[in-house]
Scaffold this active site. Structure first.
Site, PDB file in Angstrom:
ATOM      1  N   HIS A 232       0.607  -1.086   0.055  1.00 20.30           N
ATOM      2  CA  HIS A 232      -0.004   0.064  -0.045  1.00 20.30           C
ATOM      3  C   HIS A 232       0.700   1.315  -0.014  1.00 20.30           C
ATOM      4  CE1 HIS A 232       0.857  -0.616   3.982  1.00 20.30           C
ATOM      5  NE2 HIS A 232      -0.029  -1.345   4.441  1.00 20.30           N
ATOM      6  N   ASP A 304      -6.361  -3.911   0.016  1.00 18.61           N
ATOM      7  CA  ASP A 304      -6.227  -3.787   1.385  1.00 18.61           C
ATOM      8  C   ASP A 304      -7.613  -3.912   1.980  1.00 18.61           C
ATOM      9  OD1 ASP A 304      -5.189  -3.576   3.826  1.00 18.61           O
ATOM     10  OD2 ASP A 304      -4.678  -1.626   3.659  1.00 18.61           O
ATOM     11  N   HIS A 308     -14.116  -4.162   9.193  1.00 20.30           N
ATOM     12  CA  HIS A 308     -14.408  -4.034  10.569  1.00 20.30           C
ATOM     13  C   HIS A 308     -15.857  -4.013  11.050  1.00 20.30           C
ATOM     14  CE1 HIS A 308     -10.368  -3.137  11.510  1.00 20.30           C
ATOM     15  NE2 HIS A 308     -10.204  -2.326  10.641  1.00 20.30           N
ATOM     16  N   GLY A 323      -9.310   1.160   8.483  1.00 20.29           N
ATOM     17  CA  GLY A 323      -9.433  -0.127   7.289  1.00 20.29           C
ATOM     18  C   GLY A 323     -10.723   0.226   6.621  1.00 20.29           C
TER      19      GLY A 323
END
Length: 422
Positions: A232, A304, A308, A323
């Site tokens: 990333h 990526d 959550h 995230g």
């Protein structure tokens, strides 16, 4: 079983052409014009659509074992299949982390049981996946099936530890896949140290916390001869360092994410769905990443994908966990905002999302005779709105919610079997 895909525009290394695809016993047998339908019991009409090698994402968090309330192998691979992915490399921030063959086996069992597409697990660089301390037994993990080695989520903080890890990986012909973050340069920030942070009173994350560790690791990779992949990439300095290292012959590759290519910190909102690590950087960083993608410095695009719970992402920019999810939005966002405006060609996008990841990581599948028939069939004309409520992933946090896009995957095959269909 035989299948024949007819009527589509099919990807080849030299461009898209109106070619049929014959599949037998799970492999691509032949690609050509107007192939005979007489000996194929299953003819699939792909008229008006584009047939591409299935996408491969080398940076995905499937969260199982240990965090199944966020995502599971079943839901994550379903999301991947829907997005046109046929191969995922799963990151090691799990419980237990795959730092021994026994711990890796727990993850592999979930993959064998529930994966809808191919999943390649990483092994940890350090014991406990802490970014510090003892280096894992990479030979044992490699023999047990680790695709490469990463401590994603943690940068390896001690130079001598990373040097040791690279020496071990080089001896095995394996790759170090690095989350680059120098914790000594962090000051407790949560978004990029840029214009939005200054205007809204947020504590920033410096670009140096990424690129300084990239700089260190490139030196170590040059010394050890290790194959080194940077996760990333988000800063213009990292892009330039990697460009220079490639020119010197360092065995380095790198990835960036869709969000870094189409957003910058000026697009931030006071919402946890805009929070990720590394953070959205400045316009000049976004432009440098696009330039790197065009000149080959940036080898591939990886999502990526980091799901959550709604509660963990519902605490605003400062307090939400870092995230976002990406498997179900990557292609349409990039097609709409890079291909349609003419920044990339469709061929270049497919190369960065499918061909190059397979080359670098040695992943199976593709769209050429003799290869396992891992492919996706894309519809490119219909406009629709990204609605996280329809995601197959358990994660819903995306900065692209509500965006109008074109480019939809309508079917995914792995080894000639349909694993997802609209």
């Amino acid at each position: 079983m035989k299948r024949l895909l007819v009527g589509g525009m099919t990807y080849t290394p030299t461009g898209f052409f109106p070619l049929d695809v014959l599949i037998e016993d799970g492999c691509v047998v032949r690609i050509g014009r107007e192939l005979s339908r007489s000996d194929s019991p299953a003819v699939l009409d792909c008229s008006g659509k584009y047939i591409v090698p299935g996408f491969a994402d080398v940076h995905v968090h499937l969260r199982e074992p240990g965090f199944s309330y966020k995502e599971t192998v079943a839901t994550g691979t379903a999301a991947g299949a829907r997005g046109g992915y046929t191969a995922l490399c799963s990151m090691p921030n799990l419980n237990p982390p795959p730092d021994t063959p026994e711990h890796l086996a727990v993850e592999q069992e979930a993959i064998r049981r529930d994966a809808r597409i191919r999943v390649y697990p990483y092994g940890c660089i350090t014991m406990g996946q802490t970014g510090r301390g003892e280096v894992t037994d990479m030979a044992a993990l490699s023999q047990a099936g680790a695709v490469a080695f990463s401590d994603d989520g943690k940068g390896v903080q001690q130079e001598e530890r990373m040097h040791e890890a690279m020496e071990r990986a080089a001896a095995l012909g394996q790759m170090i896949v690095a989350h680059c973050e120098d914790e000594s340069l962090l000051t407790g920030g949560w978004i990029h140290e840029g214009v939005y942070a200054a205007a809204h009173g947020h504590k920033g994350i410096s670009s140096a916390s990424e690129w300084k560790q990239v700089e260190r690791d490139l030196k170590l990779a040059e010394e050890t001869g290790c194959r080194y992949h940077v996760c990333h990439v988000s800063t213009k300095e990292s892009v330039e360092l990697i460009r220079q290292a490639k020119a010197r012959g360092v065995r380095v590759t790198c990835e960036t994410g869709p969000h870094y290519l189409v957003l910058c910190d000026e697009d931030l909102q006071e919402d946890g769905r805009f929070k990720m690590n590394p953070p959205l950087r400045g316009k000049e960083d976004r432009d440098a990443l696009i330039a790197g993608l065009l000149d080959g410095t940036v080898d591939m695009i990886a999502t990526d994908h980091a799901p959550h719970s709604a509660e963990e992402k519902g605490r605003g920019l400062e307090k939400s966990l870092m995230g976002i999810v990406g498997l179900e939005t990557a292609f349409p966002v990039l097609y709409t905002h890079l291909v349609l405006p003419g920044v990339l060609t469709l061929e270049q996008l497919v190369e960065r999302m499918s061909v190059r990841p397979r080359q670098v990581f040695g992943l199976a599948g593709g769209l050429e005779p003799g290869q396992p028939a891992d492919l996706a069939v894309l519809e490119l004309t219909e406009e629709y709105e990204i609605d996280p409520g329809t995601f197959l992933s358990m994660g819903r946090a995306t900065p692209f919610a509500g965006w109008k896009v074109r480019g939809r995957n309508t079917m995914t095959m792995v080894e000639g079997q349909i694993v997802w269909q609209e």
